[in-house]
Write a protein that holds these residues in place. Structure first.
Motif, PDB file in Angstrom:
ATOM      1  N   GLY A 109       0.792  -1.221   0.000  1.00  0.00           N
ATOM      2  CA  GLY A 109       0.000   0.000   0.000  1.00  0.00           C
ATOM      3  C   GLY A 109       0.823   1.268   0.000  1.00  0.00           C
ATOM      4  O   GLY A 109       0.269   2.363  -0.191  1.00  0.00           O
ATOM      5  N   ASP A 110       2.140   1.172   0.221  1.00  0.00           N
ATOM      6  CA  ASP A 110       3.000   2.360   0.197  1.00  0.00           C
ATOM      7  C   ASP A 110       3.092   2.922  -1.222  1.00  0.00           C
ATOM      8  O   ASP A 110       3.091   2.167  -2.205  1.00  0.00           O
ATOM      9  CB  ASP A 110       4.414   2.018   0.675  1.00  0.00           C
ATOM     10  CG  ASP A 110       4.487   1.724   2.163  1.00  0.00           C
ATOM     11  OD1 ASP A 110       3.517   2.066   2.880  1.00  0.00           O
ATOM     12  OD2 ASP A 110       5.511   1.156   2.599  1.00  0.00           O
ATOM     13  N   GLU A 111       3.193   4.234  -1.315  1.00  0.00           N
ATOM     14  CA  GLU A 111       3.428   4.883  -2.604  1.00  0.00           C
ATOM     15  C   GLU A 111       4.749   4.375  -3.185  1.00  0.00           C
ATOM     16  O   GLU A 111       5.754   4.324  -2.478  1.00  0.00           O
ATOM     17  CB  GLU A 111       3.488   6.404  -2.418  1.00  0.00           C
ATOM     18  CG  GLU A 111       3.955   7.182  -3.628  1.00  0.00           C
ATOM     19  CD  GLU A 111       3.076   6.949  -4.843  1.00  0.00           C
ATOM     20  OE1 GLU A 111       3.623   6.562  -5.886  1.00  0.00           O
ATOM     21  OE2 GLU A 111       1.850   7.134  -4.732  1.00  0.00           O
ATOM     22  N   ASP A 112       4.739   3.991  -4.483  1.00  0.00           N
ATOM     23  CA  ASP A 112       5.950   3.392  -5.043  1.00  0.00           C
ATOM     24  C   ASP A 112       6.460   4.076  -6.301  1.00  0.00           C
ATOM     25  O   ASP A 112       7.338   3.544  -6.980  1.00  0.00           O
ATOM     26  CB  ASP A 112       5.729   1.903  -5.327  1.00  0.00           C
ATOM     27  CG  ASP A 112       4.751   1.656  -6.473  1.00  0.00           C
ATOM     28  OD1 ASP A 112       4.110   2.632  -6.950  1.00  0.00           O
ATOM     29  OD2 ASP A 112       4.624   0.497  -6.893  1.00  0.00           O
ATOM     30  N   ALA A 113       5.949   5.281  -6.621  1.00  0.00           N
ATOM     31  CA  ALA A 113       6.421   5.935  -7.839  1.00  0.00           C
ATOM     32  C   ALA A 113       6.560   7.447  -7.710  1.00  0.00           C
ATOM     33  O   ALA A 113       6.966   8.107  -8.667  1.00  0.00           O
ATOM     34  CB  ALA A 113       5.487   5.614  -9.007  1.00  0.00           C
ATOM     35  N   VAL A 114       6.253   8.010  -6.551  1.00  0.00           N
ATOM     36  CA  VAL A 114       6.321   9.456  -6.363  1.00  0.00           C
ATOM     37  C   VAL A 114       7.215   9.783  -5.170  1.00  0.00           C
ATOM     38  O   VAL A 114       7.001   9.261  -4.065  1.00  0.00           O
ATOM     39  CB  VAL A 114       4.918  10.068  -6.139  1.00  0.00           C
ATOM     40  CG1 VAL A 114       5.024  11.575  -5.875  1.00  0.00           C
ATOM     41  CG2 VAL A 114       4.017   9.804  -7.340  1.00  0.00           C
ATOM     42  N   ILE A 135       5.561   5.907   8.244  1.00  0.00           N
ATOM     43  CA  ILE A 135       6.913   5.683   7.702  1.00  0.00           C
ATOM     44  C   ILE A 135       7.954   5.937   8.779  1.00  0.00           C
ATOM     45  O   ILE A 135       8.896   5.153   8.967  1.00  0.00           O
ATOM     46  CB  ILE A 135       7.168   6.589   6.489  1.00  0.00           C
ATOM     47  CG1 ILE A 135       6.162   6.304   5.373  1.00  0.00           C
ATOM     48  CG2 ILE A 135       8.598   6.438   5.989  1.00  0.00           C
ATOM     49  CD1 ILE A 135       6.301   4.956   4.725  1.00  0.00           C
ATOM     50  N   ILE A 136       7.796   7.032   9.511  1.00  0.00           N
ATOM     51  CA  ILE A 136       8.755   7.391  10.558  1.00  0.00           C
ATOM     52  C   ILE A 136       8.809   6.316  11.640  1.00  0.00           C
ATOM     53  O   ILE A 136       9.877   6.018  12.188  1.00  0.00           O
ATOM     54  CB  ILE A 136       8.399   8.774  11.149  1.00  0.00           C
ATOM     55  CG1 ILE A 136       8.618   9.864  10.082  1.00  0.00           C
ATOM     56  CG2 ILE A 136       9.221   9.075  12.402  1.00  0.00           C
ATOM     57  CD1 ILE A 136       8.054  11.226  10.454  1.00  0.00           C
ATOM     58  N   ALA A 137       7.669   5.708  11.943  1.00  0.00           N
ATOM     59  CA  ALA A 137       7.630   4.656  12.969  1.00  0.00           C
ATOM     60  C   ALA A 137       8.490   3.457  12.586  1.00  0.00           C
ATOM     61  O   ALA A 137       8.916   2.695  13.462  1.00  0.00           O
ATOM     62  CB  ALA A 137       6.184   4.212  13.200  1.00  0.00           C
ATOM     63  N   ARG A 138       8.755   3.277  11.306  1.00  0.00           N
ATOM     64  CA  ARG A 138       9.559   2.133  10.842  1.00  0.00           C
ATOM     65  C   ARG A 138      11.066   2.387  10.885  1.00  0.00           C
ATOM     66  O   ARG A 138      11.850   1.487  10.597  1.00  0.00           O
ATOM     67  CB  ARG A 138       9.173   1.775   9.401  1.00  0.00           C
ATOM     68  CG  ARG A 138       7.721   1.418   9.210  1.00  0.00           C
ATOM     69  CD  ARG A 138       7.443   1.102   7.745  1.00  0.00           C
ATOM     70  NE  ARG A 138       6.110   1.522   7.348  1.00  0.00           N
ATOM     71  CZ  ARG A 138       5.697   1.601   6.090  1.00  0.00           C
ATOM     72  NH1 ARG A 138       6.519   1.271   5.108  1.00  0.00           N
ATOM     73  NH2 ARG A 138       4.468   2.013   5.814  1.00  0.00           N
ATOM     74  N   ILE A 139      11.463   3.595  11.214  1.00  0.00           N
ATOM     75  CA  ILE A 139      12.889   3.909  11.272  1.00  0.00           C
ATOM     76  C   ILE A 139      13.551   3.115  12.394  1.00  0.00           C
ATOM     77  O   ILE A 139      13.035   3.038  13.511  1.00  0.00           O
ATOM     78  CB  ILE A 139      13.107   5.424  11.489  1.00  0.00           C
ATOM     79  CG1 ILE A 139      12.632   6.205  10.261  1.00  0.00           C
ATOM     80  CG2 ILE A 139      14.570   5.731  11.782  1.00  0.00           C
ATOM     81  CD1 ILE A 139      12.698   7.716  10.417  1.00  0.00           C
TER      82      ILE A 139
END
Length: 376
Positions: free
Chosen positions: A183-188, A242-246
């Motif tokens: 589900g993550d954006e993969d082209a922008v 996203i930040i939580a995955r750092i």
């Protein structure tokens, strides 16, 4: 006459690129790397069209981008999510974003295939303009050409007094890889600004995203490692997932620029960060290194007067490199120096400025540059 020899200081991206380009033109190339093994630090890397074309010329492009994400757009938004700037990419004007380690391995493999000799645990400390690389054990390695690709803190450059100015910027960067999830954006690519902080989200591969966190030197919380995820999520709530995955790793690097009084002295030439380290704001540092590497190989191959060929090469290539360095610095200034209470004015200014065709041409001048030797 036998094959001409080149000694290269530094087996980073620039050293490998120029070494490969020279070997493919018949030079005997030896690259010296001070580390005991070839290893690339970093996360992802932007490859603009000029960089991709340059890598294609030395046979490294296909492997470098095999697992990379093809980027469709780069969007810059403010703290309210309002769009300040958007840049689209096409088949003739591409952006591809590989893992830095994949790019590095592609360059290593291209160099070895071209017959380049790579020596590890070999530290260059100086050079002789008459044509010699000097190692830390006192060895003097004679060569027809010496290339200093030993980074922004180049000992070879300083031994020849070629440094004009080294400037530290008010901002720095933490660059990391985070796991990709469905589900993550993969082209922008999305670059979000909030006050003097920036958060950069870059789709990079099927496994990882490349993220970069930028803040001022005096933002002690922002530059802390491990990353203070609560603080950064508060600044960029749209990217809290996203930040939580750092993870716990990472490194904060202060931005810097290098300017030289000349890129060469006699038979010694500087490439990459040794010649023109720049703020990473436009993602063109490595791309300009690749472009300059292939043009350097073309300039000296077949030349009877190496010092004259190096001077002519710099005269041709440096104006574009200096241009990119200035515009990258200016782009960062909009974040680091613009008064926070005037953030809405900054948004309107950037929206207006980037709509002007002349500004667009300046921002993309390097990306749309055709490297020497690329005939389509």
């Amino acid at each position: 006459m036998g094959r001409r020899r080149v000694e290269v200081a530094g087996a980073g991206l620039g050293g490998l690129a120029v070494g490969t380009a020279l070997a493919q033109r018949g030079w005997r190339v030896r690259i010296h790397e001070r580390a005991p093994e070839l290893r690339m630090f970093g996360a992802g890397i932007w490859l603009w069209e000029n960089g991709l074309r340059s890598l294609r010329l030395i046979g490294a492009e296909e492997q470098a981008v095999r697992n990379a994400k093809r980027i469709k757009q780069w969007a810059v938004v403010d703290e309210h999510g309002d769009e300040m700037f958007r840049r689209a990419f096409t088949d003739d004007d591409k952006m591809v974003l590989p893992l830095r380690a994949d790019l590095y391995q592609a360059l290593i493999d291209a160099a070895l295939a071209a017959g380049v000799e790579i020596v590890t645990s070999s530290t260059a400390v100086a050079a002789d303009p008459e044509g010699a690389l000097i190692l830390d054990d006192g060895s003097r390695l004679r060569a027809d050409l010496v290339v200093a690709a030993d980074g922004a803190f180049s000992k070879v450059r300083d031994s020849l007094m070629l440094t004009d100015k080294v400037s530290y910027l008010r901002e720095g960067y933490i660059r990391l890889l985070v796991p990709q999830q469905p589900g993550d954006e993969d082209a922008v690519i999305t670059e979000s600004w909030h006050g003097t902080r920036r958060f950069l989200y870059c789709p990079c591969s099927d496994e990882f995203h490349y993220v970069a966190l930028s803040c001022l030197v005096d933002d002690r919380t922002g530059r802390g490692v491990p990353v203070d995820k609560e603080s950064w999520a508060a600044s960029f709530p749209a990217f809290s997932d996203i930040i939580a995955r750092i993870g716990e790793d990472g490194r904060w690097d202060r931005g810097m620029t290098v300017r030289c009084r000349s890129w060469s002295e006699g038979k010694v030439v500087l490439v990459g960060d040794a010649a023109h380290a720049q703020a990473p704001n436009l993602g063109q540092g490595a791309n300009m290194t690749f472009t300059n590497a292939v043009s350097l190989a073309a300039a000296v191959s077949g030349a009877n007067d190496i010092p004259a060929a190096l001077r002519a090469w710099e005269q041709r290539e440096r104006p574009l490199t200096d241009h990119v360095q200035r515009w990258s610095h200016g782009y960062g200034w909009l974040v680091s120096m613009w008064p926070e209470h005037l953030a809405e004015v900054r948004t309107k200014f950037l929206q207006f400025a980037t709509s002007i065709p002349w500004v667009d041409a300046q921002l993309n001048r390097a990306a749309r540059h055709i490297p020497v030797g690329d005939h389509g």
